[in-house]
Motif scaffolding. Structure first.
Motif, mmCIF file in Angstrom:
data_model
loop_
_atom_site.group_PDB
_atom_site.id
_atom_site.type_symbol
_atom_site.label_atom_id
_atom_site.label_comp_id
_atom_site.label_asym_id
_atom_site.label_seq_id
_atom_site.Cartn_x
_atom_site.Cartn_y
_atom_site.Cartn_z
ATOM 1 N N ARG A 25 0.859 -1.189 0.000
ATOM 2 C CA ARG A 25 0.000 0.000 0.000
ATOM 3 C C ARG A 25 0.896 1.240 0.000
ATOM 4 N N PRO A 26 1.687 1.433 -1.050
ATOM 5 C CA PRO A 26 2.707 2.491 -1.029
ATOM 6 C C PRO A 26 2.127 3.896 -0.919
ATOM 7 N N VAL A 27 1.079 4.185 -1.677
ATOM 8 C CA VAL A 27 0.503 5.536 -1.654
ATOM 9 C C VAL A 27 -0.108 5.817 -0.287
ATOM 10 N N GLU A 28 -0.846 4.848 0.256
ATOM 11 C CA GLU A 28 -1.463 5.017 1.571
ATOM 12 C C GLU A 28 -0.407 5.141 2.659
ATOM 13 N N SER A 29 0.681 4.374 2.550
ATOM 14 C CA SER A 29 1.757 4.444 3.541
ATOM 15 C C SER A 29 2.372 5.834 3.570
ATOM 16 N N GLN A 30 2.607 6.411 2.393
ATOM 17 C CA GLN A 30 3.188 7.739 2.334
ATOM 18 C C GLN A 30 2.203 8.816 2.787
ATOM 19 N N GLN A 31 0.925 8.641 2.479
ATOM 20 C CA GLN A 31 -0.072 9.616 2.913
ATOM 21 C C GLN A 31 -0.165 9.647 4.436
ATOM 22 N N THR A 32 -0.063 8.478 5.055
ATOM 23 C CA THR A 32 -0.089 8.413 6.520
ATOM 24 C C THR A 32 1.096 9.163 7.115
ATOM 25 N N VAL A 33 2.285 8.940 6.548
ATOM 26 C CA VAL A 33 3.474 9.641 7.017
ATOM 27 C C VAL A 33 3.308 11.148 6.823
ATOM 28 N N PHE A 34 2.820 11.542 5.656
ATOM 29 C CA PHE A 34 2.617 12.956 5.331
ATOM 30 C C PHE A 34 1.732 13.638 6.372
ATOM 31 N N GLN A 35 0.615 13.011 6.686
ATOM 32 C CA GLN A 35 -0.317 13.603 7.647
ATOM 33 C C GLN A 35 0.271 13.660 9.049
ATOM 34 N N GLN A 36 0.996 12.621 9.439
ATOM 35 C CA GLN A 36 1.632 12.610 10.757
ATOM 36 C C GLN A 36 2.672 13.719 10.879
ATOM 37 N N LEU A 37 3.451 13.917 9.843
ATOM 38 C CA LEU A 37 4.479 14.957 9.872
ATOM 39 C C LEU A 37 3.846 16.342 10.010
ATOM 40 N N LEU A 38 2.815 16.602 9.225
ATOM 41 C CA LEU A 38 2.160 17.914 9.291
ATOM 42 C C LEU A 38 1.538 18.152 10.662
ATOM 43 N N GLN A 39 0.919 17.121 11.216
ATOM 44 C CA GLN A 39 0.280 17.255 12.522
ATOM 45 C C GLN A 39 1.303 17.605 13.598
ATOM 46 N N GLN A 40 2.462 16.924 13.566
ATOM 47 C CA GLN A 40 3.477 17.170 14.591
ATOM 48 C C GLN A 40 4.248 18.462 14.333
ATOM 49 N N GLY A 41 4.298 18.879 13.086
ATOM 50 C CA GLY A 41 5.082 20.068 12.762
ATOM 51 C C GLY A 41 4.322 21.376 12.792
ATOM 52 N N LYS A 42 2.993 21.343 12.946
ATOM 53 C CA LYS A 42 2.211 22.565 12.744
ATOM 54 C C LYS A 42 2.423 23.614 13.840
ATOM 55 N N GLU A 43 2.848 23.185 15.038
ATOM 56 C CA GLU A 43 3.062 24.144 16.121
ATOM 57 C C GLU A 43 4.520 24.592 16.229
ATOM 58 N N THR A 44 5.358 24.178 15.298
ATOM 59 C CA THR A 44 6.748 24.643 15.287
ATOM 60 C C THR A 44 6.827 26.001 14.602
ATOM 61 N N ALA A 45 7.975 26.660 14.766
ATOM 62 C CA ALA A 45 8.164 27.951 14.089
ATOM 63 C C ALA A 45 8.048 27.784 12.584
ATOM 64 N N PHE A 46 8.643 26.712 12.048
ATOM 65 C CA PHE A 46 8.575 26.478 10.608
ATOM 66 C C PHE A 46 7.131 26.219 10.183
ATOM 67 N N GLY A 47 6.430 25.410 10.968
ATOM 68 C CA GLY A 47 5.047 25.079 10.632
ATOM 69 C C GLY A 47 4.145 26.296 10.627
ATOM 70 N N ARG A 48 4.352 27.193 11.585
ATOM 71 C CA ARG A 48 3.537 28.420 11.609
ATOM 72 C C ARG A 48 3.896 29.343 10.444
ATOM 73 N N ASP A 49 5.189 29.439 10.156
ATOM 74 C CA ASP A 49 5.626 30.300 9.053
ATOM 75 C C ASP A 49 5.083 29.829 7.704
ATOM 76 N N HIS A 50 4.837 28.524 7.586
ATOM 77 C CA HIS A 50 4.425 27.967 6.290
ATOM 78 C C HIS A 50 2.978 27.462 6.292
ATOM 79 N N GLY A 51 2.216 27.861 7.288
ATOM 80 C CA GLY A 51 0.783 27.580 7.294
ATOM 81 C C GLY A 51 0.420 26.117 7.310
ATOM 82 N N PHE A 52 1.133 25.313 8.114
ATOM 83 C CA PHE A 52 0.846 23.877 8.149
ATOM 84 C C PHE A 52 -0.598 23.595 8.554
ATOM 85 N N ALA A 53 -1.159 24.426 9.415
ATOM 86 C CA ALA A 53 -2.526 24.181 9.888
ATOM 87 C C ALA A 53 -3.542 24.210 8.747
ATOM 88 N N ASP A 54 -3.182 24.868 7.650
ATOM 89 C CA ASP A 54 -4.103 24.984 6.513
ATOM 90 C C ASP A 54 -3.765 24.019 5.374
#
Length: 499
Positions: A25-54
């Motif tokens: 399930r390569p596409v699903e595996s990568q999508q899961t990683v993608f979402q996890q990274l954004l969720q954990q990164g959204k409250e960082t300085a980089f995440g806020r600067d780049h609008g991760f929440a949106d």
């Protein structure tokens, strides 16, 4: 069969079953990683600067997060190095992997509590895939050697700093430490030649079964072993040596001499580790390519090589790549690298599962005349040529453009250190040039149009590359010689060793 070998087999079966699940399930595996990274990164300085929440899609991520190399990301990394928290990833990194950049000097690559399993478990799983496929596990009961950098570290603003191989050394499972070589004290020696002699002292009479390292340094280890033993093949020094683990450079230029030195064919496992993450490993002795790790905290994007330097290049996810095409690797990981250009180029050879070949470095090419010759092409040209000149043994080589020669037209200069030179150097040159022309139509056009003359080989004195690397403080460890470059910096630095 010892206890390690016995216990490894059920663990290997479990690991292989898990690989089958996520690789199916390569596409699903990568999508899961993608979402996890954004969720954990959204409250960082980089995440806020780049609008991760949106960001809810890869398309939005592409718009808001540009591709950056280390230099472009360094304003954020420097804040982390200075001790600031929650900049690129929540909290602070566990480590900085210290590397040398070509333009940035020292680089500090963050490794977090979340990303360290990627480095450790991937190396372990490469061995377990081998055990599962072949049934061979007795090598685990004998001595294993890892030719690596020093495990010594120091603290910078409360964060440990060291070489990647040294950091990983601290996480070798306890059940392998009792049969791991060299000793910690020897591994801490900085001078490679002194360290190598001590490694030989510790391993010469040991029952070695697995040897791991970058091919040129493994070859140097073998050469010194032979000097100590009057030229014995490695198979006679280590009768139970059965598995070679390597990475860092293309193995093909080293293969012939390596196995001749060993004196027999043995199994080998290729790995693709980087300070930024463990990308892939050879999961099968029967299938071509390295298994791309799609569920290990890294989200990948792939940029067609011909577009990489464009202002807005295409950025593909795993489900969009094509077989046989060269891509530059861009990654985002759970240590806080976002849209990060790894600098490597790869080519996929399978989609079921996704397996790839490492084809070179995006900045390592020759295009002084518009030919854009890449590492894969020069290595394939050399391999083809050696098939017609089986007497040739290589130590190392690199290629550079000669734009203003003393005589004749501009050309490519191949600086080669031979262990055994060709019987007929002009014939070797002609064959090498023909092979490269077949691989690169732009180079062929330049030769046909008399813009360039055929390549020239410059033989180098024995130990040229070793002495050069020593002069640069880059002898041993994870250091490697660039296969080709678009200027003459390296070629001119090698001039003292011209024949």
């Amino acid at each position: 069969m010892g206890i390690r070998a016995i216990l490894s087999k059920p663990l290997a079966a479990w690991v292989k079953a898990d690989i089958r699940k996520w690789s199916a399930r390569p596409v699903e595996s990568q999508q899961t990683v993608f979402q996890q990274l954004l969720q954990q990164g959204k409250e960082t300085a980089f995440g806020r600067d780049h609008g991760f929440a949106d960001i809810a899609s890869h398309e939005a991520f592409r718009r808001q997060v540009p591709i950056r190399d280390y230099e472009a990301l360094s304003p954020y990394i420097n804040r982390v190095v200075e001790g600031e928290k929650d900049v690129l990833w929540p909290g602070q990194p566990l480590y900085f992997a210290k590397t040398s950049g070509t333009t940035s000097g020292i680089k500090y690559i963050p490794i977090s509590k979340d990303s360290i399993p990627n480095h450790i478990n991937s190396a372990r799983n490469a061995l377990l895939c081998y055990v599962n496929e072949t049934g061979k596990a007795s090598f685990l009961d004998r001595n294993l050697i890892f030719l690596s950098g020093s495990p010594e570290m120091y603290k910078k603003n409360g964060i440990y700093v060291g070489r990647l191989s040294g950091i990983v050394n601290h996480h070798v499972p306890s059940y392998l430490r009792t049969n791991q070589k060299p000793s910690y004290e020897t591994n801490c020696i900085d001078d490679w030649e002194t360290k190598l002699e001590r490694i030989i002292d510790e391993t010469l009479h040991a029952d070695m079964s697995l040897i791991s390292g970058i091919p040129p340094w493994v070859q140097m280890y073998f050469d010194r072993l032979q000097e100590r033993t009057g030229g014995k093949p490695i198979k006679d020094i280590f009768p139970n040596f059965s598995l070679l683990v390597y990475g860092g450079v293309n193995f093909e230029p080293y293969r012939k001499k390596m196995f001749e030195t060993i004196g027999k064919r043995i199994d080998s496992i290729e790995t693709y580790p980087a300070s930024e993450g463990f990308i892939a490993y050879q999961d099968s002795q029967r299938k071509e390519g390295l298994l791309l790790l799609l569920n290990s905290g890294i989200f990948y994007e792939f940029v067609p090589v011909e577009e990489f330097f464009d202002e807005n290049p295409t950025r593909l996810t795993i489900g969009e790549v094509e077989l046989g095409k060269n891509y530059a690797v861009v990654l985002s990981n759970n240590a806080g690298l976002w849209g990060y250009s790894l600098g490597d180029t790869v080519k996929f050879v399978s989609k079921q599962p996704y397996r790839l070949l490492v084809t070179g470095r995006i900045k390592h090419f020759i295009s002084a005349f518009g030919e854009h010759v890449i590492g894969e092409e020069v290595e394939n040209a050399m391999r083809t040529t050696r098939e017609y000149h089986p007497e040739v043994e290589l130590v190392e080589f690199t290629v550079a453009p000669q734009v203003t020669p003393d005589d004749g037209l501009p050309h490519h200069e191949w600086l080669i250190e031979f262990a055994k030179p060709p019987a007929n150097l002009p014939a070797f040159e002609r064959r090498l040039d023909e092979a490269l022309r077949k691989l690169n139509i732009y180079y062929d056009d330049l030769i046909s149009g008399s813009i360039l003359e055929p390549l020239r080989v410059t033989p180098l004195k024995r130990d040229a590359f070793r002495e050069y690397m020593k002069s640069q403080g880059k002898l041993g460890g994870q250091n490697k010689v660039p296969r080709l470059s678009n200027d003459r910096t390296l070629a001119d630095a090698l001039r003292p060793w011209y024949h």
